[in-house]
Motif scaffolding. Structure first.
Motif, PDB file in Angstrom:
ATOM      1  N   SER A 261      36.169 -49.710  33.778  1.00  0.00           N
ATOM      2  CA  SER A 261      36.181 -48.297  33.573  1.00  0.00           C
ATOM      3  C   SER A 261      37.214 -47.629  34.729  1.00  0.00           C
ATOM      4  N   PRO A 262      38.205 -47.100  34.265  1.00  0.00           N
ATOM      5  CA  PRO A 262      38.980 -46.315  35.213  1.00  0.00           C
ATOM      6  C   PRO A 262      38.427 -45.161  35.738  1.00  0.00           C
ATOM      7  N   ASN A 263      39.267 -44.263  36.506  1.00  0.00           N
ATOM      8  CA  ASN A 263      38.893 -43.021  36.968  1.00  0.00           C
ATOM      9  C   ASN A 263      39.078 -42.022  35.664  1.00  0.00           C
ATOM     10  N   PHE A 264      38.098 -41.030  35.561  1.00  0.00           N
ATOM     11  CA  PHE A 264      38.369 -40.187  34.495  1.00  0.00           C
ATOM     12  C   PHE A 264      39.601 -39.329  34.400  1.00  0.00           C
ATOM     13  N   SER A 265      40.172 -39.020  33.182  1.00  0.00           N
ATOM     14  CA  SER A 265      41.268 -38.130  33.129  1.00  0.00           C
ATOM     15  C   SER A 265      40.375 -37.070  32.467  1.00  0.00           C
ATOM     16  N   TRP A 266      41.339 -35.938  32.724  1.00  0.00           N
ATOM     17  CA  TRP A 266      40.617 -34.634  32.332  1.00  0.00           C
ATOM     18  C   TRP A 266      41.717 -33.948  31.312  1.00  0.00           C
ATOM     19  N   LEU A 267      41.390 -33.581  30.060  1.00  0.00           N
ATOM     20  CA  LEU A 267      41.860 -32.826  29.160  1.00  0.00           C
ATOM     21  C   LEU A 267      41.505 -31.582  28.558  1.00  0.00           C
ATOM     22  N   MET A 268      42.213 -30.450  28.534  1.00  0.00           N
ATOM     23  CA  MET A 268      41.624 -29.483  28.079  1.00  0.00           C
ATOM     24  C   MET A 268      41.813 -29.305  26.840  1.00  0.00           C
ATOM     25  N   LEU A 269      40.847 -29.285  25.871  1.00  0.00           N
ATOM     26  CA  LEU A 269      40.982 -29.142  24.524  1.00  0.00           C
ATOM     27  C   LEU A 269      41.077 -27.807  23.831  1.00  0.00           C
ATOM     28  N   GLU A 271      39.634 -25.999  21.835  1.00  0.00           N
ATOM     29  CA  GLU A 271      38.239 -25.275  21.739  1.00  0.00           C
ATOM     30  C   GLU A 271      37.800 -24.854  23.064  1.00  0.00           C
ATOM     31  N   GLY A 272      38.810 -24.986  24.236  1.00  0.00           N
ATOM     32  CA  GLY A 272      38.285 -24.670  25.366  1.00  0.00           C
ATOM     33  C   GLY A 272      37.311 -25.504  26.304  1.00  0.00           C
ATOM     34  N   VAL A 273      37.197 -26.691  25.914  1.00  0.00           N
ATOM     35  CA  VAL A 273      36.321 -27.653  26.585  1.00  0.00           C
ATOM     36  C   VAL A 273      37.388 -28.746  27.558  1.00  0.00           C
ATOM     37  N   ASN A 274      36.925 -28.696  28.773  1.00  0.00           N
ATOM     38  CA  ASN A 274      37.676 -29.477  29.748  1.00  0.00           C
ATOM     39  C   ASN A 274      36.954 -31.045  29.676  1.00  0.00           C
ATOM     40  N   MET A 275      37.607 -31.635  28.715  1.00  0.00           N
ATOM     41  CA  MET A 275      36.805 -33.136  28.328  1.00  0.00           C
ATOM     42  C   MET A 275      37.322 -34.212  29.362  1.00  0.00           C
ATOM     43  N   ARG A 276      36.422 -35.163  29.525  1.00  0.00           N
ATOM     44  CA  ARG A 276      36.905 -36.307  30.291  1.00  0.00           C
ATOM     45  C   ARG A 276      36.917 -37.540  29.547  1.00  0.00           C
ATOM     46  N   ASP A 277      37.867 -38.258  29.926  1.00  0.00           N
ATOM     47  CA  ASP A 277      38.296 -39.584  28.933  1.00  0.00           C
ATOM     48  C   ASP A 277      38.621 -40.800  29.851  1.00  0.00           C
ATOM     49  N   PHE A 278      38.891 -41.783  29.340  1.00  0.00           N
ATOM     50  CA  PHE A 278      39.511 -42.959  30.035  1.00  0.00           C
ATOM     51  C   PHE A 278      40.910 -43.228  29.343  1.00  0.00           C
ATOM     52  N   ARG A 279      41.998 -42.583  30.025  1.00  0.00           N
ATOM     53  CA  ARG A 279      43.435 -42.602  29.396  1.00  0.00           C
ATOM     54  C   ARG A 279      44.349 -43.264  30.499  1.00  0.00           C
ATOM     55  N   GLU A 280      43.850 -43.408  31.521  1.00  0.00           N
ATOM     56  CA  GLU A 280      45.150 -43.793  32.823  1.00  0.00           C
ATOM     57  C   GLU A 280      44.734 -44.995  33.439  1.00  0.00           C
ATOM     58  N   TYR A 281      45.553 -45.761  33.792  1.00  0.00           N
ATOM     59  CA  TYR A 281      45.296 -46.954  34.387  1.00  0.00           C
ATOM     60  C   TYR A 281      45.259 -46.818  36.116  1.00  0.00           C
ATOM     61  N   ALA A 282      44.376 -46.203  36.388  1.00  0.00           N
ATOM     62  CA  ALA A 282      43.916 -45.623  37.648  1.00  0.00           C
ATOM     63  C   ALA A 282      42.367 -45.995  38.012  1.00  0.00           C
ATOM     64  N   PHE A 283      42.006 -47.045  38.770  1.00  0.00           N
ATOM     65  CA  PHE A 283      40.988 -47.677  39.223  1.00  0.00           C
ATOM     66  C   PHE A 283      40.245 -47.086  40.417  1.00  0.00           C
ATOM     67  N   PRO A 284      38.850 -47.226  40.600  1.00  0.00           N
ATOM     68  CA  PRO A 284      38.683 -47.442  42.092  1.00  0.00           C
ATOM     69  C   PRO A 284      38.730 -48.781  42.617  1.00  0.00           C
ATOM     70  N   LEU A 285      38.719 -48.757  43.941  1.00  0.00           N
ATOM     71  CA  LEU A 285      39.213 -50.123  44.449  1.00  0.00           C
ATOM     72  C   LEU A 285      38.364 -51.289  43.693  1.00  0.00           C
ATOM     73  N   ALA A 286      37.094 -51.282  43.307  1.00  0.00           N
ATOM     74  CA  ALA A 286      36.487 -52.362  42.492  1.00  0.00           C
ATOM     75  C   ALA A 286      37.257 -52.794  41.447  1.00  0.00           C
ATOM     76  N   GLY A 287      37.684 -51.661  40.776  1.00  0.00           N
ATOM     77  CA  GLY A 287      38.217 -51.719  39.410  1.00  0.00           C
ATOM     78  C   GLY A 287      39.700 -52.359  39.676  1.00  0.00           C
ATOM     79  N   GLN A 288      40.352 -52.040  40.826  1.00  0.00           N
ATOM     80  CA  GLN A 288      41.608 -52.600  40.728  1.00  0.00           C
ATOM     81  C   GLN A 288      41.661 -54.060  40.936  1.00  0.00           C
ATOM     82  N   ILE A 289      40.551 -54.721  41.525  1.00  0.00           N
ATOM     83  CA  ILE A 289      40.496 -55.996  41.546  1.00  0.00           C
ATOM     84  C   ILE A 289      40.102 -56.608  40.197  1.00  0.00           C
TER      85      ILE A 289
END
Length: 413
Positions: A261-269, A271-289
């Protein structure tokens, strides 16, 4: 297997129950474009939400939640623990699949431990949605196929149960049921007879599905038959909408984000919802490895799976189902939310990634070295996914933490 199931049930159960205490299951689209409120209603609320044609028979699973409701749990808690149960059952089936490969017990256990902590497996086991049940049905389908490749007379009735479950949970997944049936029939009878066998299998399965669909949807069907054209329009309107992503994003999501799992990406939908999703290749340290190591492990395992004299048969079926799903989701997408469909391919990819294990079973030192690699990868993947999931379940105690005021004003209606 029992130890692994209990371990996974403890992990998923704690996280799922914690998530049920907050507001996440009360709304739509707070994360991943999931609709958990509808699935909670379908499984544990009276009267139920019958969902739609994409998930036509899910309400038949409601009796599984009744003991939890009778024990005094809320609908959200009962539905959440039911999902954790399906997640743990998927772990058991994963272990059985690997053992039938055949893979030695220690190697199968290490691989199953890795499967427990993969991203999509965790999130679909703790979020009340159809995808965790769909994943279970898919693994069941391939466990049955794996057993029947050795003896086509086995599980002849259970394969219909698996077919009803795949179709009833998410209708497109029944394609995997037919691919598994075709693989077994082709292996035992040859291609021409296999086609006839699949046609017969499909007709029997269709009768079962129609009987159950009429039992569930008789009131709706009665109304729809009064205006068949309008009924077809209703089905057409259920198709996905919004922009499509390219092949690169499809491969990145299903092969990488589904496992690490990468860090969450945030998208304003809209309907006015700030939704989180996985969309970018950006990980915490453990995920980077973990991410590049997982991709290397997956590529090596897939190549080995397709070359192994015994495993390549079922690996070919997994690969065919995976290619179908990848091509299907190049078009069938919902406003770029690809992680929404990751569970439909998660086990297919994992089964291929485990393809080096059959080569190393019964080989003492290479097998031990492989176990070491798998356990290191499991630690890294778990060190990435578990903290992300733990933070996720605690982040919805207040609705405003995850969505603005318009969300709280009626998004769940």
């Amino acid at each position: 297997m029992a130890v692994l199931v209990l371990l996974s049930l403890a992990l998923y159960g704690v996280l799922a129950f914690r998530l049920a205490q907050g507001a996440y299951l009360d709304y739509y689209n707070l994360a991943f474009d999931f609709d958990p409120i509808r699935t909670v209603d379908a499984l544990a609320v009276t009267p139920p939400d019958f969902l739609n044609v994409k998930h036509p028979l899910l309400v038949l699973l409601r009796p599984l939640a009744w003991p939890l409701l009778l024990a005094g749990l809320t609908a959200k808690e009962a539905a959440a623990l039911l999902m954790a149960g399906f997640g743990s059952a998927s772990v058991a089936l994963c272990f059985v699949f690997l053992r039938k490969a055949p893979i030695d017990r220690p190697i199968a256990a290490a691989l199953t431990l890795l499967f427990i902590v993969t991203g999509s497996q965790i999130f679909t086991s703790i979020i009340t949605e159809t995808y965790g049940i769909a994943s279970f049905s898919i693994i069941l389908t391939w466990v049955i196929a794996q057993a029947r490749l050795r003896d086509a007379t086995r599980f002849r009735r259970l394969r219909y149960v698996a077919g009803v479950l795949t179709f009833g949970t998410t209708i497109t997944n029944v394609v995997q049921t037919f691919l598994a049936e075709l693989l077994v029939a082709w292996r035992s009878e040859g291609l021409r007879l296999a086609v006839r066998r699949c046609i017969l299998f499909g007709l029997i399965l269709l009768v079962l599905i129609v009987i159950l669909a009429v039992a569930v949807w008789h009131n709706v069907l009665r109304e729809e038959l009064k205006d068949p054209l309008l009924a077809l329009k209703h089905v057409f309107w259920l198709q996905t909408k919004g922009p499509r992503t390219g092949p690169g994003e499809v491969l990145l999501t299903f092969f990488t984000f589904s496992f690490v799992s990468p860090n969450f990406s945030w998208l304003m939908l809209p309907e006015g919802v700030n939704m989180r999703d996985f969309r970018e290749y950006a990980f915490p340290l453990a995920g980077q490895i973990a991410a590049p190591l997982w991709l290397a492990f997956c590529a090596t395992g897939t190549a080995a799976a397709l070359l192994h004299p015994r495993y390549r048969i079922v690996a070919g079926g997994l690969a065919a189902a995976l290619v179908f799903n990848l091509l299907f989701h190049l078009d069938f997408q919902f406003r770029g939310s690809l992680y929404l469909y990751a569970a439909h391919m998660h086990f297919l990819i994992f089964g291929l990634a485990a393809g080096l294990a059959p080569w190393l079973s019964a080989k003492r030192w290479p097998g031990r070295a492989y176990i070491g690699v798998v356990l290191v990868l499991a630690v890294l993947v778990g060190a990435d996914n578990i903290p992300i999931a733990s933070a996720f379940v605690a982040d919805f105690d207040q609705v405003h933490l995850s969505c603005p005021a318009p969300c709280a004003d009626g998004l769940g209606q």
